[in-house]
Design a protein around this motif. Structure first.
Motif, PDB file in Angstrom:
ATOM      1  N   ARG A 219       0.818  -1.206   0.000  1.00 16.23           N
ATOM      2  CA  ARG A 219       0.000   0.000   0.000  1.00 16.23           C
ATOM      3  C   ARG A 219       0.857   1.263   0.000  1.00 16.23           C
ATOM      4  N   ASN A 220       0.511   2.158  -0.941  1.00 17.39           N
ATOM      5  CA  ASN A 220       1.186   3.459  -1.041  1.00 17.39           C
ATOM      6  C   ASN A 220       2.691   3.317  -1.177  1.00 17.39           C
ATOM      7  N   VAL A 221       3.092   2.343  -1.970  1.00 16.67           N
ATOM      8  CA  VAL A 221       4.505   2.099  -2.264  1.00 16.67           C
ATOM      9  C   VAL A 221       4.802   2.417  -3.722  1.00 16.67           C
ATOM     10  N   MET A 222       3.942   1.947  -4.607  1.00 11.60           N
ATOM     11  CA  MET A 222       4.186   2.094  -6.044  1.00 11.60           C
ATOM     12  C   MET A 222       4.237   3.555  -6.488  1.00 11.60           C
ATOM     13  N   ILE A 223       3.652   4.448  -5.697  1.00  7.52           N
ATOM     14  CA  ILE A 223       3.663   5.867  -6.068  1.00  7.52           C
ATOM     15  C   ILE A 223       5.082   6.424  -6.087  1.00  7.52           C
ATOM     16  N   TYR A 224       6.031   5.735  -5.455  1.00  6.54           N
ATOM     17  CA  TYR A 224       7.414   6.219  -5.430  1.00  6.54           C
ATOM     18  C   TYR A 224       8.240   5.711  -6.607  1.00  6.54           C
ATOM     19  N   PHE A 225       7.640   4.860  -7.456  1.00  4.98           N
ATOM     20  CA  PHE A 225       8.350   4.308  -8.606  1.00  4.98           C
ATOM     21  C   PHE A 225       7.814   4.900  -9.901  1.00  4.98           C
ATOM     22  N   ASP A 226       8.657   4.945 -10.934  1.00  3.30           N
ATOM     23  CA  ASP A 226       8.157   5.370 -12.240  1.00  3.30           C
ATOM     24  C   ASP A 226       7.377   4.216 -12.878  1.00  3.30           C
ATOM     25  N   LYS A 227       6.722   4.500 -14.005  1.00  6.12           N
ATOM     26  CA  LYS A 227       5.823   3.525 -14.623  1.00  6.12           C
ATOM     27  C   LYS A 227       6.549   2.247 -15.004  1.00  6.12           C
ATOM     28  N   GLU A 228       7.767   2.376 -15.548  1.00  9.08           N
ATOM     29  CA  GLU A 228       8.511   1.192 -15.981  1.00  9.08           C
ATOM     30  C   GLU A 228       8.839   0.292 -14.787  1.00  9.08           C
ATOM     31  N   THR A 229       9.244   0.902 -13.674  1.00 10.55           N
ATOM     32  CA  THR A 229       9.573   0.132 -12.474  1.00 10.55           C
ATOM     33  C   THR A 229       8.314  -0.480 -11.869  1.00 10.55           C
ATOM     34  N   GLN A 230       7.219   0.268 -11.877  1.00 12.11           N
ATOM     35  CA  GLN A 230       5.949  -0.277 -11.397  1.00 12.11           C
ATOM     36  C   GLN A 230       5.584  -1.545 -12.158  1.00 12.11           C
ATOM     37  N   GLU A 231       5.739  -1.501 -13.465  1.00 15.33           N
ATOM     38  CA  GLU A 231       5.363  -2.658 -14.286  1.00 15.33           C
ATOM     39  C   GLU A 231       6.201  -3.881 -13.941  1.00 15.33           C
ATOM     40  N   VAL A 232       7.510  -3.681 -13.777  1.00  8.06           N
ATOM     41  CA  VAL A 232       8.402  -4.797 -13.436  1.00  8.06           C
ATOM     42  C   VAL A 232       8.016  -5.409 -12.095  1.00  8.06           C
ATOM     43  N   ILE A 233       7.802  -4.558 -11.099  1.00  4.81           N
ATOM     44  CA  ILE A 233       7.488  -5.054  -9.759  1.00  4.81           C
ATOM     45  C   ILE A 233       6.111  -5.711  -9.726  1.00  4.81           C
ATOM     46  N   LEU A 234       5.128  -5.083 -10.372  1.00  8.74           N
ATOM     47  CA  LEU A 234       3.785  -5.656 -10.402  1.00  8.74           C
ATOM     48  C   LEU A 234       3.772  -7.023 -11.069  1.00  8.74           C
ATOM     49  N   LYS A 235       4.494  -7.156 -12.161  1.00  3.80           N
ATOM     50  CA  LYS A 235       4.543  -8.441 -12.858  1.00  3.80           C
ATOM     51  C   LYS A 235       5.155  -9.508 -11.958  1.00  3.80           C
ATOM     52  N   HIS A 236       6.227  -9.131 -11.256  1.00  2.00           N
ATOM     53  CA  HIS A 236       6.879 -10.065 -10.328  1.00  2.00           C
ATOM     54  C   HIS A 236       5.893 -10.464  -9.219  1.00  2.00           C
ATOM     55  N   MET A 238       2.521 -10.319  -9.273  1.00  2.00           N
ATOM     56  CA  MET A 238       1.391 -11.094  -9.788  1.00  2.00           C
ATOM     57  C   MET A 238       1.803 -12.536 -10.094  1.00  2.00           C
ATOM     58  N   ASN A 239       3.036 -12.723 -10.531  1.00  2.00           N
ATOM     59  CA  ASN A 239       3.538 -14.068 -10.773  1.00  2.00           C
ATOM     60  C   ASN A 239       3.826 -14.811  -9.468  1.00  2.00           C
ATOM     61  N   SER A 240       3.907 -14.071  -8.369  1.00  2.11           N
ATOM     62  CA  SER A 240       4.128 -14.696  -7.060  1.00  2.11           C
ATOM     63  C   SER A 240       2.822 -15.038  -6.357  1.00  2.11           C
ATOM     64  N   LEU A 241       1.728 -14.443  -6.820  1.00  6.77           N
ATOM     65  CA  LEU A 241       0.420 -14.714  -6.230  1.00  6.77           C
ATOM     66  C   LEU A 241      -0.176 -15.996  -6.789  1.00  6.77           C
ATOM     67  N   CYS A 242      -1.018 -16.659  -5.983  1.00  4.53           N
ATOM     68  CA  CYS A 242      -1.792 -17.776  -6.515  1.00  4.53           C
ATOM     69  C   CYS A 242      -2.837 -17.213  -7.482  1.00  4.53           C
ATOM     70  N   PRO A 272      -4.463 -11.035 -10.046  1.00  3.35           N
ATOM     71  CA  PRO A 272      -3.673 -11.214 -11.275  1.00  3.35           C
ATOM     72  C   PRO A 272      -4.602 -11.481 -12.452  1.00  3.35           C
ATOM     73  N   VAL A 273      -4.215 -11.024 -13.619  1.00  2.00           N
ATOM     74  CA  VAL A 273      -4.957 -11.332 -14.839  1.00  2.00           C
ATOM     75  C   VAL A 273      -4.859 -12.837 -15.086  1.00  2.00           C
ATOM     76  N   LYS A 274      -5.964 -13.451 -15.422  1.00  4.88           N
ATOM     77  CA  LYS A 274      -5.975 -14.880 -15.704  1.00  4.88           C
ATOM     78  C   LYS A 274      -4.992 -15.188 -16.825  1.00  4.88           C
ATOM     79  N   GLY A 275      -4.226 -16.246 -16.645  1.00 12.14           N
ATOM     80  CA  GLY A 275      -3.273 -16.638 -17.682  1.00 12.14           C
ATOM     81  C   GLY A 275      -1.849 -16.293 -17.330  1.00 12.14           C
TER      82      GLY A 275
END
Length: 281
Positions: A219-236, A238-242, A272-275
């Motif tokens: 919570r209120n962490v991603m606001i400190y990253f730029d869009k490219e970094t947000q995407e990398v972290i979010l993907k990581h 989402m791939n860690s979530l069931c 996470p997006v299905k798939g």
């Protein structure tokens, strides 16, 4: 800040120093500082300059380059840790409902635990759900700042930090301090034992976590990253979530720009997006 013009302060401080601090923080932690943070950088780093007995900011950045152990002190100095018990309380009701709907939940990660109020709030919600401190759920509390993690592990807070906590919770989950700890409260040992504290830099390609994770609080962490970094972290993440896992974000965050990764399921709650491939180790 006027270009290269030293301010009338204890140590000379110019836009060059500010930009050096900003680019170094981005390189080490992926955090982008706004132009308005120049005064904050001065006030935070000047403490390190005094502690190390250095001549000024230029000397400090030279020291930082040659002393890797100073990297963590630098990050600790410039990261902001604002938190509270049961901040954004609807998220903890969402968590309880998730536990009802998903009785096989085994792992919750608080990815920015700061001084501990958030992960202890998560642990309280979990203990209330099971009506016990003995639960099958592992709660991991991490932060990039090693200093706040030490405070979180202690679990000691000024009494006014729990002003907004209900009386029932105060009695069950906190002990009032006595003697030298008068005016403080300590979380009960049983609550502390529900948490595992560890330092994690979200920029790292490897996180020391067992997966899949059922719920991530970030919570209120991603606001400190730029869009490219947000995407990398979010993907990581989402791939860690069931596949049916839950990602809980802050009130100031919105991820509509990443429809290929994450989908909203409620107020600042996502799945996470299905798939997407879920990591299972």
């Amino acid at each position: 800040m006027s270009e290269n013009k030293p301010l009338e302060r204890e140590f000379a401080y110019t836009s060059v120093h500010f930009n050096t601090a900003r680019t170094t923080l981005y390189r080490l932690a992926g955090i982008k500082l706004a132009d308005s943070k120049d005064a904050m950088v001065y006030s935070r780093l000047v403490r390190r300059i005094r502690t190390l007995k250095l001549a000024g900011f230029s000397a400090y950045f030279e020291y930082l380059l040659s002393h890797e152990n100073e990297h963590q002190e630098f990050i600790n100095a410039l990261t902001t840790n604002q938190t509270a018990f049961f901040r954004e309380p609807h998220h903890f009701e969402v968590l309880k409902q998730y536990l009802i709907d998903n009785p096989d939940t085994r792992r919750i990660w608080c990815a920015a635990s700061s001084t501990g109020e958030e992960p202890y709030s998560i642990a309280i919600a979990v203990a209330e759900h099971f009506n016990s401190f003995k639960t099958p759920i592992e709660i991991i509390a991490s932060d990039i700042d090693s200093g706040v993690l030490k405070k979180a592990e202690m679990g000691i807070y000024p009494l006014d930090r729990i002003d907004t906590v209900s009386d029932i919770r105060k009695k069950r989950f906190f002990h009032r301090g006595r003697g030298s700890q008068l005016g403080n409260v300590r979380v009960v040992p049983e609550l502390k034992q529900m948490l595992k504290f560890t330092r994690i830099n979200l920029l790292d390609s490897f996180w020391p976590l067992k997966t899949p994770i059922d719920v991530i609080f970030c919570r209120n962490v991603m606001i400190y990253f730029d869009k490219e970094t947000q995407e990398v972290i979010l993907k990581h993440m989402m791939n860690s979530l069931c596949e049916d896992g839950l990602y809980i974000a802050g009130h100031s965050e919105n991820f509509n720009m990443f429809p290929q990764i994450i989908t909203a399921v409620g107020q600042t709650t996502y799945r996470p997006v299905k798939g997407l491939m879920s990591a299972k180790t």
